[in-house]
Design an enzyme around this catalytic site. Structure first.
Site, mmCIF file in Angstrom:
data_model
loop_
_atom_site.group_PDB
_atom_site.id
_atom_site.type_symbol
_atom_site.label_atom_id
_atom_site.label_comp_id
_atom_site.label_asym_id
_atom_site.label_seq_id
_atom_site.Cartn_x
_atom_site.Cartn_y
_atom_site.Cartn_z
ATOM 1 N N ASN A 9 -12.790 1.049 -9.360
ATOM 2 C CA ASN A 9 -11.539 0.451 -8.867
ATOM 3 C C ASN A 9 -10.423 1.406 -9.267
ATOM 4 O O ASN A 9 -9.958 1.396 -10.403
ATOM 5 C CB ASN A 9 -11.339 -0.936 -9.478
ATOM 6 N N ARG A 97 -13.587 -0.493 -4.652
ATOM 7 C CA ARG A 97 -12.570 -1.403 -4.136
ATOM 8 C C ARG A 97 -11.608 -0.594 -3.271
ATOM 9 O O ARG A 97 -11.096 0.443 -3.699
ATOM 10 C CB ARG A 97 -11.796 -2.047 -5.279
ATOM 11 N N HIS A 186 -6.351 -9.528 -2.235
ATOM 12 C CA HIS A 186 -7.109 -10.230 -3.288
ATOM 13 C C HIS A 186 -8.353 -10.940 -2.727
ATOM 14 O O HIS A 186 -8.883 -11.859 -3.337
ATOM 15 C CB HIS A 186 -6.230 -11.262 -4.014
ATOM 16 N N ARG A 247 7.527 -6.934 -7.893
ATOM 17 C CA ARG A 247 7.763 -7.094 -6.466
ATOM 18 C C ARG A 247 8.561 -8.367 -6.198
ATOM 19 O O ARG A 247 8.346 -9.394 -6.832
ATOM 20 C CB ARG A 247 6.444 -7.149 -5.695
ATOM 21 N N GLU A 391 -14.026 -9.488 -9.831
ATOM 22 C CA GLU A 391 -14.072 -8.687 -8.619
ATOM 23 C C GLU A 391 -15.145 -7.614 -8.697
ATOM 24 O O GLU A 391 -15.789 -7.284 -7.699
ATOM 25 C CB GLU A 391 -12.704 -8.055 -8.368
#
Length: 407
Positions: A9, A97, A186, A247, A391
């Site tokens: 990842n 990923r 996600h 963000r 994940e």
């Protein structure tokens, strides 16, 4: 020797990895290389429940400086450790990923030149993520040239959304010619936690209706019916939706032109403000880290408290809105670093959602931290479940399936 999957990842300044046995579904070795390309770069290794070396302890961590400080150096360090642990020959495939797959990738794929080219094209939709993902893929392809390389996309899970959920109210030509639509992110995390939630509730996944919130430095929420995404908060890019660490989440689009004019900024300059200087950081003027803000709020810092209140309020609004796409709600699922560990934020969110039938169990909420899985609402309430996401495990299982290594 076991056949294992190496999961990569890769971020712009980090590289997270895990070596996973897909049969036992256990991590054999994992780690994180941080501050790549910067001073003080380092790599942390964590050993699984059965370390290969007798002097290693289960769960033991060790940290080393990373000479060279770039992604190639990180991969070199990983390979060196795999050799040291007699694990290199166990690697039979590499799973990656990839954040943005556009509309091209609706499922996990084996990487070839055409796949690389399409991921490159999607970089304009995720300029902070896809280039880093490509860097990780190309570095791994150099190091493991003879092994299958597999791409698992954050966006592919959301390709089941109906048109009325993913289209924006802009000229259709922008969608047809430029791919302007909601993509969502996600997805790998959502696949994992919905399957676990169905198991915990004793219901077939295809009969469930969940709102799931993945809360970390990046935060999103998704309506998932029968195991399929029907609506989500993140959009064309990961900027849309809930308030996040740095963000802004949802804003009036007119702000972009206004700030450009008022501050004499280019579009790129305004986007830098919205992506890197907003959210919890911008509101608190202190930190983007939820833990630091909770400590500050407890000590009386009003700006920190306000930032967390806005984060929680906006998230509660999104959760309520997402139930429209479901028609009913079986459970609220919370995951990610904040979702799994912040009793403060969970309480702040759930206490705003009583009209949906959610009632917090304060003791259960306080006890559910550090990887614990459990229900945090009362027995008479609609369930709210905290579930630790994984994940890397989802990526490993997808990779094993395509590489012919699945149990």
């Amino acid at each position: 020797m076991k056949s294992c999957i190496l999961v990569i990842n890769c971020g712009s300044s980090s590289l997270k990895f895990a070596l996973i046995d897909p049969v036992s579904q256990q991590e054999v070795l994992s780690g994180l290389a941080e501050k790549l390309g910067m001073a003080g770069s380092q790599i942390t290794f964590k050993h699984g429940p059965t370390p290969r070396r007798s002097f290693r302890q289960p769960g033991e961590k060790d940290v080393s400086p990373l000479e060279g400080g770039n992604h190639a150096a990180a991969m070199d360090a990983i390979i060196a450790r795999l050799k040291d642990e007699d694990l290199l020959d166990s690697v039979k495939a590499v799973g990656h990923r990839v954040v943005h797959g556009g509309e091209v990738f609706k499922s996990t794929v084996v990487i070839d030149d055409s796949v690389l080219a399409e991921i490159e094209k999607c970089s304009k939709l995720a300029p902070l993520h896809n280039p880093a993902n490509l860097l990780g893929i190309r570095t791994a392809m150099q190091q493991f040239a003879d092994l299958p390389q597999v791409a698992v996309f954050d966006t592919s899970f959301h390709q089941t959304m109906p048109e009325h959920a993913y289209l924006y109210a802009v000229p259709m030509s922008l969608y047809r010619e430029h791919g302007v639509r909601r993509y969502g992110f996600h997805g790998t995390s959502y696949r994992y936690i919905t399957s676990k939630a169905a198991e915990l509730l004793g219901k077939p996944l295809e009969e469930t209706a969940f709102v799931c919130a993945h809360l970390g430095n990046g935060a999103s929420a998704t309506a998932i019916k029968g195991g399929k995404s029907v609506d989500t908060t993140m959009g064309l890019t990961p900027l849309e939706g809930s308030v996040m660490g740095t963000r802004s989440g949802d804003i009036d689009p007119g702000i972009i032109g206004y700030l450009g004019s008022e501050l004499n900024l280019s579009v790129a300059g305004v986007m830098d403000v919205l992506n890197k200087k907003s959210g919890l950081l911008g509101l608190s003027e202190l930190s983007s880290d939820c833990r630091e803000l909770q400590e500050a709020a407890s000590a009386g810092n009003e700006a920190a408290k306000l930032a967390l209140d806005i984060f929680s309020y906006r998230l509660a609004k999104h959760i309520a809105a997402l139930t429209v796409g479901l028609g009913r709600l079986d459970a609220l699922l919370l995951t990610g670093g904040i979702g799994e560990n912040s009793a403060y934020v969970r309480a702040n969110v759930i206490n705003r959602l009583g009209f949906l039938g959610l009632k917090l169990d304060d003791d259960a909420n306080a006890a559910c931290t550090r990887g614990k899985v459990g229900r945090i609402t009362t027995e008479e309430s609609l369930p709210a479940l905290v579930i630790s996401t994984d994940e890397e495990m989802m990526i490993a299982m997808d990779t094993a399936k395509l590489a012919g290594l699945a149990a």
